[in-house]
Scaffold this motif. Structure first.
Motif, mmCIF file in Angstrom:
data_model
loop_
_atom_site.group_PDB
_atom_site.id
_atom_site.type_symbol
_atom_site.label_atom_id
_atom_site.label_comp_id
_atom_site.label_asym_id
_atom_site.label_seq_id
_atom_site.Cartn_x
_atom_site.Cartn_y
_atom_site.Cartn_z
ATOM 1 N N GLN A 301 1.918 69.577 50.748
ATOM 2 C CA GLN A 301 1.262 70.880 50.735
ATOM 3 C C GLN A 301 1.005 71.388 49.321
ATOM 4 O O GLN A 301 0.008 72.046 49.063
ATOM 5 N N ARG A 302 1.929 71.074 48.414
ATOM 6 C CA ARG A 302 1.794 71.614 47.069
ATOM 7 C C ARG A 302 2.342 70.621 46.052
ATOM 8 O O ARG A 302 2.997 69.633 46.410
ATOM 9 N N ILE A 303 2.077 70.907 44.797
ATOM 10 C CA ILE A 303 2.549 70.068 43.701
ATOM 11 C C ILE A 303 3.876 70.623 43.204
ATOM 12 O O ILE A 303 3.976 71.818 42.858
ATOM 13 N N VAL A 304 4.904 69.774 43.161
ATOM 14 C CA VAL A 304 6.271 70.211 42.839
ATOM 15 C C VAL A 304 6.833 69.327 41.744
ATOM 16 O O VAL A 304 6.575 68.113 41.698
ATOM 17 N N SER A 305 7.655 69.919 40.882
ATOM 18 C CA SER A 305 8.333 69.140 39.849
ATOM 19 C C SER A 305 9.364 68.221 40.483
ATOM 20 O O SER A 305 10.034 68.591 41.451
ATOM 21 N N ILE A 306 9.460 67.003 39.950
ATOM 22 C CA ILE A 306 10.475 66.064 40.447
ATOM 23 C C ILE A 306 11.845 66.563 40.016
ATOM 24 O O ILE A 306 12.102 66.774 38.829
ATOM 25 N N LEU A 307 12.737 66.728 40.996
ATOM 26 C CA LEU A 307 14.042 67.320 40.739
ATOM 27 C C LEU A 307 15.140 66.299 40.969
ATOM 28 O O LEU A 307 14.920 65.262 41.598
ATOM 29 N N PRO A 308 16.367 66.576 40.491
ATOM 30 C CA PRO A 308 17.483 65.665 40.759
ATOM 31 C C PRO A 308 17.770 65.586 42.257
ATOM 32 O O PRO A 308 17.211 66.323 43.061
ATOM 33 N N ALA A 309 18.675 64.718 42.602
ATOM 34 C CA ALA A 309 18.990 64.444 44.012
ATOM 35 C C ALA A 309 19.544 65.671 44.736
ATOM 36 O O ALA A 309 19.584 65.704 45.954
ATOM 37 N N THR A 310 19.987 66.735 44.009
ATOM 38 C CA THR A 310 20.523 67.930 44.662
ATOM 39 C C THR A 310 19.462 68.636 45.485
ATOM 40 O O THR A 310 19.759 69.352 46.422
ATOM 41 N N GLY A 311 18.191 68.447 45.121
ATOM 42 C CA GLY A 311 17.103 69.048 45.874
ATOM 43 C C GLY A 311 16.876 70.509 45.552
ATOM 44 O O GLY A 311 16.069 71.175 46.191
ATOM 45 N N ASP A 312 17.595 71.074 44.590
ATOM 46 C CA ASP A 312 17.385 72.470 44.215
ATOM 47 C C ASP A 312 15.978 72.657 43.670
ATOM 48 O O ASP A 312 15.517 71.892 42.833
ATOM 49 N N GLN A 313 15.307 73.671 44.116
ATOM 50 C CA GLN A 313 13.943 73.916 43.690
ATOM 51 C C GLN A 313 13.914 74.682 42.367
ATOM 52 O O GLN A 313 13.273 75.723 42.234
ATOM 53 N N VAL A 314 14.644 74.209 41.385
ATOM 54 C CA VAL A 314 14.643 74.815 40.047
ATOM 55 C C VAL A 314 14.522 73.693 39.039
ATOM 56 O O VAL A 314 14.858 72.545 39.311
ATOM 57 N N GLU A 315 14.051 74.063 37.849
ATOM 58 C CA GLU A 315 13.943 73.068 36.788
ATOM 59 C C GLU A 315 15.341 72.661 36.359
ATOM 60 O O GLU A 315 16.182 73.533 36.073
ATOM 61 N N PRO A 316 15.677 71.399 36.315
ATOM 62 C CA PRO A 316 17.036 70.965 35.977
ATOM 63 C C PRO A 316 17.361 71.258 34.519
ATOM 64 O O PRO A 316 16.477 71.330 33.666
ATOM 65 N N ALA A 317 18.674 71.447 34.255
ATOM 66 C CA ALA A 317 19.104 71.625 32.873
ATOM 67 C C ALA A 317 18.762 70.377 32.080
ATOM 68 O O ALA A 317 18.934 69.258 32.558
ATOM 69 N N ARG A 318 18.305 70.561 30.865
ATOM 70 C CA ARG A 318 17.837 69.446 30.056
ATOM 71 C C ARG A 318 19.008 68.802 29.323
ATOM 72 O O ARG A 318 19.842 69.492 28.729
ATOM 73 N N GLU A 319 19.061 67.484 29.370
ATOM 74 C CA GLU A 319 20.079 66.744 28.642
ATOM 75 C C GLU A 319 19.754 66.741 27.153
ATOM 76 O O GLU A 319 18.623 67.018 26.735
#
Length: 336
Positions: A301-319
């Motif tokens: 349906q929409r374009i989404v950022s690839i996230l970690p396996a947790t599936g949280d719909q937030v931008e992951p903390a950057r290493e």
């Protein structure tokens, strides 16, 4: 009478085999080519010329073989006539000599034809390999040795057909080297070509053997992932992004940090394979707009950022290494 029947049967068998041989050879070539290669829908003039030369060579050989078959039939007919004469006018030891001579003639004729048939088989194998090579070259990118855009389009059509018939899932990945034009402008096209070759190797080593890695055009690559849902497609995209980021490209004294952006789309109820590629391209554009060195996917349906396996719909903390890569990219931008 028994010897005459044997000769007649032998003549019939050889004539039948040789008469259908050119037809079987042509069918065999066609079947082998369809099995081993996907023939391109449109061939360039050079490819068509190569194929024409090979087919002309085969045509000349088949005409020669047809002449050999005709000659073989004449020999067998002569032998039959002489056998009939010998039966009608038996003359003791002379008949035995005639029989031995006729057997020798028949053996020589058969041996000669067998040799020509073996040469024909060898020629068919050789010419088939040449045709297969011509088709392979037409589907291969000469710089990276990956499949090219034509090959990708053919495989995509095949995967789409399997999806429509059996709902076999697959993903399309579009990957684009970040800031490639600046690399070319600063270091020259030879270094740029070496970068493309290096990225191509990384993509091959990072993906599965079953995955279909192609050079889509310029600095863009396309990958087909068969039997893959988008979660696994996203994992593949992250592996690619990480592998390229951790690779420091070196040629002589030149060291160039590289990053890549990836867009992912899974096959779905779309209007066709072209729309599927368009969705992957939209995801790639989002990755570029989102800062590069990252991946986005179309979730149906929409374009989404690839996230970690947790599936949280937030931008992951950057290493830390991601921060370094981003600073390195900004430094490159500032120096151009």
């Amino acid at each position: 009478m028994e010897s005459v029947s044997t000769i007649q049967f032998s003549t019939f068998l050889i004539g039948m085999t040789c008469g259908v041989f050119p037809l079987l050879a042509g069918l065999w070539i066609g079947i082998k080519l369809m099995r081993d290669s996907h023939a391109p829908a449109e061939s360039s003039a050079a490819e068509a010329e190569k194929a024409a030369v090979i087919l002309q060579r085969m045509s000349r050989f088949m005409h020669g073989l047809a002449g050999d078959v005709h000659e073989q039939r004449d020999v067998m007919a002569t032998i039959e006539e002489r056998i009939d004469d010998a039966r009608r006018t038996p003359s003791g030891s002379k008949s035995l000599e005639q029989a031995i001579e006729l057997l020798k003639m028949m053996n020589d004729a058969n041996d000669g034809l067998q040799d020509r048939l073996k040469r024909a088989e060898s020629l068919i194998n050789e010419q088939t390999e040449q045709l297969a090579t011509t088709l392979s070259e037409a589907r291969t990118d000469c710089l990276t040795k990956l499949f090219n855009r034509r090959a990708f389009d053919e495989e995509l059509q095949k995967r789409w057909a399997m999806w429509k018939r059996k709902q076999r899932p697959f993903c399309v990945l579009l990957a684009d080297i970040d800031h490639f034009k600046k690399i070319n402008d600063k270091h020259g096209h030879l270094i740029g070509d070496a970068v493309l070759q290096s990225i191509a190797k990384t993509l091959v080593h990072t993906t599965r053997d079953a995955d279909y890695v192609t050079r889509y055009g310029g600095e863009e690559f396309a990958i087909l992932l068969p039997e893959t849902e988008f979660d696994k497609g996203n994992e593949a995209a992250l592996r690619i992004i990480t592998a390229v980021r951790e690779q420091l490209f070196c040629v002589g004294d030149v060291e160039i940090p590289l990053t890549i952006s990836v867009g992912v789309a899974q096959v779905a109820d779309l209007n066709g394979p072209e729309e599927l590629v368009a969705k992957a391209d939209e995801a790639l554009y989002a990755a570029k707009s989102g800062g590069r060195d990252r991946g986005y996917y179309f979730d149906g349906q929409r374009i989404v950022s690839i996230l970690p396996a947790t599936g949280d719909q937030v931008e992951p903390a950057r290493e830390f290494h991601e921060v370094c890569a981003d600073l390195r990219t900004r430094l490159m931008d500032a120096t151009h």
